[in-house]
Design a protein around this motif. Structure first.
Motif, PDB file in Angstrom:
ATOM      1  N   UNK A   1      -3.333  -0.112  10.482  1.00 32.33           N
ATOM      2  CA  UNK A   1      -4.179  -0.885  11.402  1.00 32.33           C
ATOM      3  C   UNK A   1      -3.542  -2.234  11.744  1.00 32.33           C
ATOM      4  N   UNK A   2      -3.776  -2.746  12.947  1.00 27.71           N
ATOM      5  CA  UNK A   2      -3.128  -3.988  13.395  1.00 27.71           C
ATOM      6  C   UNK A   2      -3.357  -5.189  12.485  1.00 27.71           C
ATOM      7  N   UNK A   3      -4.472  -5.219  11.751  1.00 31.71           N
ATOM      8  CA  UNK A   3      -4.757  -6.382  10.903  1.00 31.71           C
ATOM      9  C   UNK A   3      -4.225  -6.214   9.474  1.00 31.71           C
ATOM     10  N   UNK A   4      -3.467  -5.155   9.232  1.00 30.37           N
ATOM     11  CA  UNK A   4      -2.955  -4.887   7.897  1.00 30.37           C
ATOM     12  C   UNK A   4      -1.498  -5.326   7.762  1.00 30.37           C
ATOM     13  N   UNK A   5      -1.134  -5.717   6.540  1.00 25.75           N
ATOM     14  CA  UNK A   5       0.241  -6.058   6.196  1.00 25.75           C
ATOM     15  C   UNK A   5       0.684  -5.142   5.049  1.00 25.75           C
TER      16      UNK A   5
ATOM     17  N   UNK B   1       0.829  -1.197   0.000  1.00 29.39           N
ATOM     18  CA  UNK B   1       0.000   0.000   0.000  1.00 29.39           C
ATOM     19  C   UNK B   1       0.868   1.254   0.000  1.00 29.39           C
ATOM     20  N   UNK B   2       0.222   2.410   0.001  1.00 27.47           N
ATOM     21  CA  UNK B   2       0.926   3.658  -0.233  1.00 27.47           C
ATOM     22  C   UNK B   2       1.785   4.134   0.931  1.00 27.47           C
TER      23      UNK B   2
ATOM     24  N   UNK C   1      -1.293   6.048   6.626  1.00 22.58           N
ATOM     25  CA  UNK C   1      -2.319   5.244   7.279  1.00 22.58           C
ATOM     26  C   UNK C   1      -2.387   3.850   6.665  1.00 22.58           C
ATOM     27  N   UNK C   2      -1.463   3.576   5.716  1.00 25.74           N
ATOM     28  CA  UNK C   2      -1.554   2.349   4.936  1.00 25.74           C
ATOM     29  C   UNK C   2      -0.320   1.460   5.023  1.00 25.74           C
ATOM     30  N   UNK C   3       0.838   2.059   5.288  1.00 28.31           N
ATOM     31  CA  UNK C   3       2.103   1.341   5.211  1.00 28.31           C
ATOM     32  C   UNK C   3       3.154   2.149   5.964  1.00 28.31           C
TER      33      UNK C   3
END
Length: 390
Positions: A298-302, A244-245, A271-273
């Motif tokens: 966010x905690x569930x994002x990679x 992500x960005x 907010x993405x990476x």
């Protein structure tokens, strides 16, 4: 006395630079060197002169007609014969010690017998030749959303610039406002961005995708006094598992031309990476000074790479540097930063007086993610994560 024409441009000197002896790339020096702009030469023999007994240069670097690196001619070779041979049409780059400025000349072969006599040692510069020093030209373009500048968008200003080079740099001054743009500086090497106030000069993109990081940049430039944000406000279905960005993405080879990118007095937020995602290449330096990096992934994002992700080239490459000084790095994920080498090259890290924090691992050594044994050089000290200090 016959007037001798000095082939070197005697009105231009590039301060604090020298030509790499292995790649021909212009590198940043230690304030003891300067370089002359590339000089176009036809095939033939040329004499190289300097004051008697001085170690006047690091040697010559020869390029082909497309400015591709061919070879280096060493000082020893020059001092032995007093000349060098251009096998084909091309260019030559000369680096000098600052003590030898105004004392170097290239002349055509026809002047060789005139200058070199039994009583005149090789590489003696004629006293009437004078090379003047000139500061690199810098142009300024003003961007103002309200129409009080040269352009209302940053990309319009960039598109108007067609002649940026090492001797003709540009700085785009950005007046207050929110500029919702994707700034493409991947192929513009000598354009810098400077805000008048980092609290009110904001560059952002709200789509959150990897391809739409708000600033995408390579080359030799400065990003200063700006807030740069990557959100996914317009893309609530953004894939949690994909790339992500970043706020700034600096991972472009730039044609193998190296250079130094400086990020100074900025706030970068993603907010993405990672707020900064960067990869270096041969003869390249990325330097971050007095800048805040924030990742609210966010905690569930990679991927969970922290607020700063810096890695070396995936190809064989030398002279790669990543420097951070007086920066604050904060991440909502397991790691505050990710520092990595590849299987094929090594990145030299210099970290001074930085504050790292991960919401999961705090300021412990575990808050720094590493891959393939990144090297923190001997100047690294004052960081709040102990393993980053030497």
């Amino acid at each position: 006395m016959t007037e001798i024409i000095n082939i070197i441009d005697d009105t231009e000197v590039i301060d604090n630079r020298y030509y790499s002896p292995t790649s021909g790339v212009l590198l940043t020096g230690d304030n003891t060197t300067s370089a002359y702009p590339l000089t176009r030469l036809s095939a033939g023999k040329y004499y190289h002169y300097s004051n008697i007994g001085e170690n006047f240069s690091f040697g010559l670097v020869i390029f082909d007609d497309a400015k591709g690196f061919v070879k280096r001619v060493t000082v020893t070779e020059l001092m032995a014969d007093g000349y060098f041979q251009m096998e084909n049409d091309g260019y030559v780059g000369v680096s000098v010690l600052n003590a030898s400025l105004n004392r170097v000349a290239l002349v055509e072969e026809k002047y060789g017998s005139y200058l070199i006599t039994p009583s005149s040692p090789l590489n003696t510069i004629p006293p009437h030749l004078n090379i003047k020093k000139k500061i690199i030209k810098t142009n300024t373009v003003i961007v103002d959303k309200n129409g009080n500048g040269d352009f209302t968008t940053i990309n319009a200003a960039i598109m108007s610039i067609r002649d940026d080079d090492i001797m003709n740099k540009y700085t785009i001054i950005i007046n207050p406002g929110t500029y919702n743009e994707v700034i493409d500086l991947k192929h513009k090497r000598f354009i810098s961005l400077t805000g008048v106030n980092k609290k009110t000069c904001i560059i952002r993109n709200d789509n959150g995708t990897y391809e739409e990081s708000p600033i995408q940049i390579s080359g030799e430039a400065v990003i200063k006094n700006l807030t740069v944000m990557s959100t996914h406000d317009n893309n609530l279905t953004l894939d949690p598992a994909g790339n992500k960005g970043y706020a700034i993405h600096a991972d472009y080879n730039n044609g193998g031309n190296g250079g130094t990118l400086i990020i100074e007095d900025c706030v970068l937020i993603s907010y993405n990476s990672s707020a900064l995602g960067c990869g270096t290449y041969a003869d390249q330096t990325i330097e971050c000074v007095n800048t805040e990096f924030i990742s609210t992934l966010p905690p569930n994002y990679l991927p969970k790479y922290g607020a700063v992700f810096a890695h070396s080239s995936n190809s064989a490459a030398t002279n790669q540097h990543f420097k951070m000084r007086n920066c604050k790095i904060t991440s909502n994920s397991d790691y505050s930063a990710f520092f990595a080498n590849s299987d094929n090259s090594t990145l030299n890290f210099e970290l001074i007086n930085n504050n790292f924090y991960s919401s999961v691992n705090g300021k412990s050594d575990e808050s720094i993610l590493e891959s393939k044994n990144p090297i923190y050089n001997a100047r690294s000290f004052g960081n709040n994560v102990s393993k980053l200090n030497k």
